[in-house]
Motif scaffolding. Structure first.
Motif, PDB file in Angstrom:
ATOM      1  N   ARG A 159       0.817  -1.209   0.000  1.00  0.00           N
ATOM      2  CA  ARG A 159       0.000   0.000   0.000  1.00  0.00           C
ATOM      3  C   ARG A 159       0.850   1.258   0.000  1.00  0.00           C
TER       4      ARG A 159
ATOM      5  N   ASN B 271      -2.900  -4.716  -8.390  1.00  0.00           N
ATOM      6  CA  ASN B 271      -3.285  -3.574  -9.223  1.00  0.00           C
ATOM      7  C   ASN B 271      -4.757  -3.193  -9.091  1.00  0.00           C
ATOM      8  N   GLN B 272      -5.482  -3.876  -8.223  1.00  0.00           N
ATOM      9  CA  GLN B 272      -6.883  -3.519  -7.975  1.00  0.00           C
ATOM     10  C   GLN B 272      -6.923  -2.346  -7.008  1.00  0.00           C
ATOM     11  N   ASP B 273      -7.208  -1.169  -7.534  1.00  0.00           N
ATOM     12  CA  ASP B 273      -7.094   0.041  -6.715  1.00  0.00           C
ATOM     13  C   ASP B 273      -8.108   0.129  -5.586  1.00  0.00           C
ATOM     14  N   GLY B 274      -9.247  -0.547  -5.741  1.00  0.00           N
ATOM     15  CA  GLY B 274     -10.300  -0.413  -4.740  1.00  0.00           C
ATOM     16  C   GLY B 274     -10.271  -1.470  -3.653  1.00  0.00           C
ATOM     17  N   ILE B 275      -9.403  -2.469  -3.801  1.00  0.00           N
ATOM     18  CA  ILE B 275      -9.362  -3.574  -2.830  1.00  0.00           C
ATOM     19  C   ILE B 275      -8.194  -3.340  -1.877  1.00  0.00           C
ATOM     20  N   LEU B 276      -8.535  -2.975  -0.651  1.00  0.00           N
ATOM     21  CA  LEU B 276      -7.498  -2.576   0.302  1.00  0.00           C
ATOM     22  C   LEU B 276      -6.792  -3.799   0.886  1.00  0.00           C
TER      23      LEU B 276
ATOM     24  N   GLU C 147     -15.603  -9.168   0.083  1.00  0.00           N
ATOM     25  CA  GLU C 147     -16.512  -9.527  -1.016  1.00  0.00           C
ATOM     26  C   GLU C 147     -15.892  -9.181  -2.364  1.00  0.00           C
ATOM     27  N   ALA C 148     -15.280  -8.022  -2.433  1.00  0.00           N
ATOM     28  CA  ALA C 148     -14.630  -7.611  -3.680  1.00  0.00           C
ATOM     29  C   ALA C 148     -13.452  -8.539  -3.996  1.00  0.00           C
TER      30      ALA C 148
ATOM     31  N   ALA D 266     -14.894 -11.732  -5.273  1.00  0.00           N
ATOM     32  CA  ALA D 266     -15.398 -11.552  -6.642  1.00  0.00           C
ATOM     33  C   ALA D 266     -14.237 -11.527  -7.628  1.00  0.00           C
TER      34      ALA D 266
ATOM     35  N   ARG E 141     -12.707 -14.722 -10.792  1.00  0.00           N
ATOM     36  CA  ARG E 141     -12.358 -14.589 -12.215  1.00  0.00           C
ATOM     37  C   ARG E 141     -11.236 -15.543 -12.619  1.00  0.00           C
TER      38      ARG E 141
ATOM     39  N   ARG F   3       4.359  -1.626  -3.615  1.00  0.00           N
ATOM     40  CA  ARG F   3       4.455  -0.441  -4.462  1.00  0.00           C
ATOM     41  C   ARG F   3       5.901   0.015  -4.450  1.00  0.00           C
TER      42      ARG F   3
ATOM     43  N   GLY G 193       5.717   3.994  -7.228  1.00  0.00           N
ATOM     44  CA  GLY G 193       4.352   4.225  -7.688  1.00  0.00           C
ATOM     45  C   GLY G 193       3.707   3.064  -8.411  1.00  0.00           C
ATOM     46  N   LYS G 194       4.490   2.045  -8.757  1.00  0.00           N
ATOM     47  CA  LYS G 194       3.936   0.903  -9.475  1.00  0.00           C
ATOM     48  C   LYS G 194       3.942  -0.343  -8.612  1.00  0.00           C
ATOM     49  N   ILE G 195       3.031  -1.244  -8.922  1.00  0.00           N
ATOM     50  CA  ILE G 195       3.039  -2.539  -8.259  1.00  0.00           C
ATOM     51  C   ILE G 195       4.089  -3.419  -8.934  1.00  0.00           C
TER      52      ILE G 195
ATOM     53  N   ARG H 292     -14.154   7.601   0.475  1.00  0.00           N
ATOM     54  CA  ARG H 292     -12.943   7.542  -0.332  1.00  0.00           C
ATOM     55  C   ARG H 292     -12.978   8.541  -1.486  1.00  0.00           C
TER      56      ARG H 292
ATOM     57  N   LEU I 285     -13.554  -2.696  -8.353  1.00  0.00           N
ATOM     58  CA  LEU I 285     -14.080  -3.571  -7.303  1.00  0.00           C
ATOM     59  C   LEU I 285     -13.640  -3.053  -5.941  1.00  0.00           C
TER      60      LEU I 285
ATOM     61  N   ASN J  55     -14.803  -0.299  -4.418  1.00  0.00           N
ATOM     62  CA  ASN J  55     -15.131   1.104  -4.156  1.00  0.00           C
ATOM     63  C   ASN J  55     -16.622   1.337  -3.939  1.00  0.00           C
TER      64      ASN J  55
ATOM     65  N   ASN K 226       3.350   9.394  -8.068  1.00  0.00           N
ATOM     66  CA  ASN K 226       4.050   8.122  -7.896  1.00  0.00           C
ATOM     67  C   ASN K 226       4.820   8.026  -6.580  1.00  0.00           C
TER      68      ASN K 226
ATOM     69  N   ASP L 127       4.818   6.965  -3.191  1.00  0.00           N
ATOM     70  CA  ASP L 127       3.937   6.060  -2.458  1.00  0.00           C
ATOM     71  C   ASP L 127       3.688   6.474  -1.017  1.00  0.00           C
TER      72      ASP L 127
ATOM     73  N   GLY M 147      -4.217   0.251 -11.391  1.00  0.00           N
ATOM     74  CA  GLY M 147      -3.048   0.093 -10.533  1.00  0.00           C
ATOM     75  C   GLY M 147      -1.917   1.062 -10.791  1.00  0.00           C
TER      76      GLY M 147
END
Lengths: 469, 469
Positions: free
Chosen positions: A160, A240-245, A285-286, A289, A293, A371, A374-376, B134, B167, B169, B240, B242, B374
Motif C-alpha cells: 500500500r 493492481n486492484q485500486d479499490g481492494i485494500l 466480497e470484492a 469476486a 475470475r 508499491r 508508484g507501481k506494483i 474515499r 471492485l 469502491n 508516484n 507512495d 493500478g
C-alpha cells in the motif's frame, strides 16, 4: 577497549550488563540466516551492554563513550538479518529497548521512543484512535520502531505504502549525535534519509514520528495454485486492484508452503504454490469476486470463514511472509539460505518466470508484492538450497544478468548490502554527527575508505541524497 | 402519459409536484456544459416529480407507475453532466433527495440512503469515527451518494483509490426493481457493476454501502509552473510517491487558472499553469521536500501557511478541480465546453505533450491524475474553445488518433458516452429488473436496439460483465 572500569564509573546509575554470555546474546541478530555472515560474524561481541531509560541517559552514555573513545553500537530488539546492530569493534552495545514509550498519538501520526515494540505501539494507537502503523516487518511482535527505521526497509504494508525509502513514510527522526557535547537533532522531510536504514552509523535514533493508517481487523486468506507463475500473475493483478485494500500480498512457490508452514499444512497439497493475502474486512466480497475470475485459484483458507477450531494455533499470515518465510524454512531445514531480489516493473512477471526456469527447485520462489516508485511490482526473498559460497555468488550474478538486481543479504556493510547508497551528503552528515567514527564502526565503507567510489552505477534501495529533478 | 390523475391518486400521501416550472427545474442537470446536449435536451421535462421518503414509498411509486405504464427517471441532486437523470420520455421524476439518512457507520464502512448528500455523510462519519468517503465529485456539497454511484465515475480521491469502476469502491447497492411487484435486491461483489454508472436504467438505487478512508484536515496547495508540461511531469512524479498521502492532484494549463479561478487570481500570473494538490497534513513536510527537488516549482499557496485573511473567501481546491474547473470557466466564458480524455499509462506525458502541441490554446489542458488499473496516469478534462459541433467532433477524432480515448460528454446514452459497456449480462439484468423498459428510457442503446453490437473494440471506463481471466 581502553578503560572499561572508568567508563562504567561515568555511567553510574544507568542499567548495565557485563556478563560476557549476556553481552554476547545482546550483540547478535538474525545474521545466521546467512551462512556467509554466520562464518564472518559469529565471534562478534561487545564489551558492555548499556540500557538507558531516557534521552538524557543516552546523552550521558554518548558523552562518556566519546571521552573514552569507546565505540557505540545502538540496538533495538536485534531482529535485523545482516548484523546491522552487531558491534564489530566491541565497545558499548547501546540497548534502547528500555526507551519504549508511546509519546503522542494524533490523526495520522504517532510519536514513539526508539525502543517501543511495533505491536505495542499499534495496541495503543488502535485502542486510542483506531489507527496503526503503515508498515511493519514480519517480526512485528518483537521488533522496535527505532530498529525498524534504522535497519529495516519495509514489509507488511508495503503493498500500500511503498517502503521506508519513500518520502512521507518516516515523518521525523530524533537523533543524538556522537560528540564531546552530544546534540539532539530533529530530522524531517528529505533529511530523515540521512539516518533511515543507516544502521545507526551517523546518529543514535532516540525517537521517531511515523504516519499512521486506519487499523482494521485484517482478514487472512491463502489462495492455492497448481502453478507458481499462475499464482504470481494472480497476485500481480490483485495488487493492481485500486479499490481492494490489502495490507500484504506474498507468493510462495511449492513445495515451500507445505514443507515450511507446518500449521497450515493441512490446508495444502505439497505441489501447491500459495498467495498469502491480508485484506480489509469490508473488501472481502470484492476480493472474493476478483478471485472468482481466476479459474485456477483455490481459496483454501480465509480467517473470516474459518471455525475457531480451524484458526486455533495458526500464526497470522504476516508471520508466514517476508523474512518469516525464511525463518520457518530454517527451522525445518537449517541448510537453506535466501536472497533479496527486485523484479523491476514492468517486466516483473517475465523476470520471475526466467529465474524460475533457470534455477528450478534450487531457488524456490518467494515474492512480496509492493508499491515501488508508484507501481506494483515484486521483491523476491527466494529460498536458496545452499551448497557453497561460490555457487551463492553465481546465483546472484545470474539474477543480475537476468535484469533482477540483488540486495545482498550476505554482507554487513551498508554499501555491499546494496540497500543504502552513500554519497558526499551522507558522508558529510556522518562527519558532523560522528566525527570520531565511534558509531557502529565497520558498517559504512565510504567512511573507512576515503577513496571509496560512490558513483557506481548500481541500483540502491535508498538512493543517495544529492537529488534534483 | 396515459392517466396522470389516476397515478396521482395511487400515490396519495407521497410528496408530489406537478407545477410545470418546478417539474422542469427538477428534470435538468448540468447537461448545458455541452452545447450539443444543450440543443438536444433543453426541451426535456417530466410530468410529475415524486419525492418518496423511504423505501416503502419508492416501492409504492414503482408499483403504481408499472401499473400505469409510466416511465420513471430516478434523480439525486441533478449534478450530472450528460443528462443522466433527464426524463427523455417524460413521466415521473423520482426525486430521492428526501431519503437522506446515514444508516450505519463502522470501521471502513458507511451505509446511507441514496439521497444523502456526500458532504453531509462525511460530516457524520467524521464526527462519529474520524472517517470520510474515499471518493467524491467536485460537487461534494450538493451531490447525493446515490446519484454519484448511479451516474458518476470518480473524482476527488481517485488519485488514491481509482474509480467507481474498481471492485471494492462500492460495497453494496440496494435497488428496487421495476416490476408489477417490485423486489429489493442487495447487490455485492462484482454484481454492483450492474447498476454502478447505469443511470438508474435497471433498478432504482435506494441505499448504498461505501468504503471509508480516514478523514484528515487536508491541506490545499497550489504549485505554479511557467510551463504546462513541466507542471504535468511534476504531478506525474508526485502521484508516484507512495508515501505521500494525497487526495487530489490536478494540473490546469495557463491561462485558465488566472482567467477562471478569480479568487485565487491574486496568487498567480496569467502565464502560469498550476498543480492543485490536496495533501494530508502530516505529509506536508514530505510534499515540500519533494517539491524542492523541482527548481521550476513555485508553491504560491498552501492553506496551512496562509493567513486567515488570505484564506478568506477562497474555495477549497477540490472546487477548482474536475468538473468545477469547467464550471468556473463557463461562468467567465459561456462559449467554452470541454472533453473527457484518458491519457493511457505509460505514455501519458507524451500523449499530453502531443495534444498540447496539436491544439494549443484552442484546447487548454486540464489533467486529473488518478490510479487507473493500478498505475498512476491522468484523465483530461480539457477546456475546448468551441466553434462548431463539426470541429468538436474533429477534435475528438484527433485525440483518438493520438492514442487518447475520449469518453464523450456530449452524448446522453451510456454507450455513446463511452463510460459504460453494455453486454449480454447487463442486458439480461435489465430484462429482469425492468422488464417493461420504464426506467430512464432512451439511455441504453442496447435496450432500444435489439441488433446493437456490443462487441465493439472500444475502451469503456466500466467494462462489460462477462469477464474471466
Amino acid at each position: 577497549m581502553t578503560d572499561l572500569a572508568a567508563l562504567k564509573r561515568d555511567l553510574d546509575g544507568i542499567p548495565m550488563e557485563d556478563n560476557p554470555v549476556l553481552v554476547k546474546q545482546k550483540s547478535r541478530d538474525f545474521f545466521w540466516y546467512s551462512p556467509v555472515l554466520k562464518r564472518r560474524l559469529d565471534h562478534v561481541t561487545g564489551d558492555l551492554v548499556v540500557s538507558p531509560r531516557d534521552r538524557d541517559e543516552v546523552i550521558r552514555v554518548v558523552r562518556a563513550c566519546f571521552a573514552h573513545g569507546v565505540p557505540i553500537t545502538p540496538r533495538g530488539a536485534g531482529t535485523g538479518n545482516y548484523g546491522q546492530a552487531m558491534p564489530l569493534s566491541g565497545g558499548v552495545v547501546l540497548n534502547l529497548a528500555e526507551m519504549n514509550k508511546v509519546v503522542e498519538i494524533r490523526p495520522g501520526v504517532v510519536v514513539a521512543e526508539a525502543g517501543a515494540i511495533m505491536e505495542k505501539i499499534d495496541q495503543e494507537t488502535r485502542a486510542q484512535s483506531g489507527q496503526e502503523l503503515r508498515l511493519h516487518p514480519s517480526t512485528y511482535r518483537t521488533a522496535t520502531i527505532g530498529g525498524f527505521v534504522a535497519g529495516g526497509s519495509g514489509g507488511i504494508g508495503s503493498i500500500r505504502w511503498g517502503g521506508l525509502r519513500d518520502l512521507g513514510n518516516v515523518i521525523r527522526v530524533e537523533v543524538v549525535t556522537c560528540e564531546a557535547e552530544p546534540r539532539v537533532l530533529q530530522l524531517t522531510g528529505a533529511d530523515v534519509a540521512k539516518v533511515v536504514h543507516a544502521y545507526g552509523t551517523n546518529g543514535i535514533v532516540t525517537a521517531v514520528e511515523m504516519p499512521l493508517a486506519p487499523a482494521y481487523d485484517w482478514v487472512d486468506a491463502v489462495v492455492a495454485f497448481d502453478d507458481f507463475l499462475a499464482a504470481a500473475a494472480f497476485a500481480d493483478a490483485l495488487g493492481n486492484q485500486d479499490g481492494i485494500l490489502l495490507k500484504n500480498l506474498a507468493v510462495i512457490a511449492a513445495p515451500l508452503p507445505y514443507d515450511y508452514f507446518l500449521r497450515h499444512r493441512r490446508f495444502l497439497r505439497r505441489d501447491q504454490s500459495t498467495v498469502l493475502v491480508m485484506v480489509a474486512p469490508f473488501a472481502v466480497e470484492a476480493f472474493a469476486a476478483f478471485t472468482r475470475r481466476f479459474k485456477a485459484a483455490d481459496v483454501v483458507y480465509r480467517s473470516d470463514l474459518a471455525t475457531e477450531e480451524e484458526r486455533k494455533g495458526l500464526p497470522p499470515v504476516y508471520e508466514l511472509a517476508w523474512n518469516h518465510t525464511t525463518l520457518r524454512g530454517l527451522r525445518v531445514d537449517p541448510s537453506i539460505t535466501y536472497l533479496q531480489v527486485l523484479y523491476p516493473f514492468p517486466h516483473q512477471l517475465e523476470r520471475v518466470a526466467a529465474v524460475t526456469k533457470l534455477f528450478g527447485d534450487e531457488v524456490p520462489g518467494h515474492l512480496e508484492f509492493v508499491r515501488f516508485d508508484g507501481k506494483i511490482t515484486c521483491f523476491g526473498l527466494p529460498v536458496v538450497r545452499y551448497t557453497s559460497e561460490e555457487r551463492l555468488e553465481e546465483i546472484m550474478r545470474l539474477h543480475d544478468a537476468e535484469g533482477c538486481p540483488i540486495f545482498n543479504p550476505h554482507r554487513y556493510t551498508l554499501e555491499e548490502g546494496g540497500m543504502k547508497q552513500t554519497d558526499a551528503v551522507q558522508l558529510a552528515f556522518k562527519r558532523e554527527a560522528d566525527p570520531n567514527g565511534l558509531l557502529n564502526p565497520g558498517k559504512m565503507i565510504a567512511w573507512e575508505d576515503p577513496d571509496y567510489d560512490f558513483g557506481a552505477e548500481k541500483l540502491y534501495l535508498f538512493p543517495g541524497l544529492e537529488r534534483t529533478e
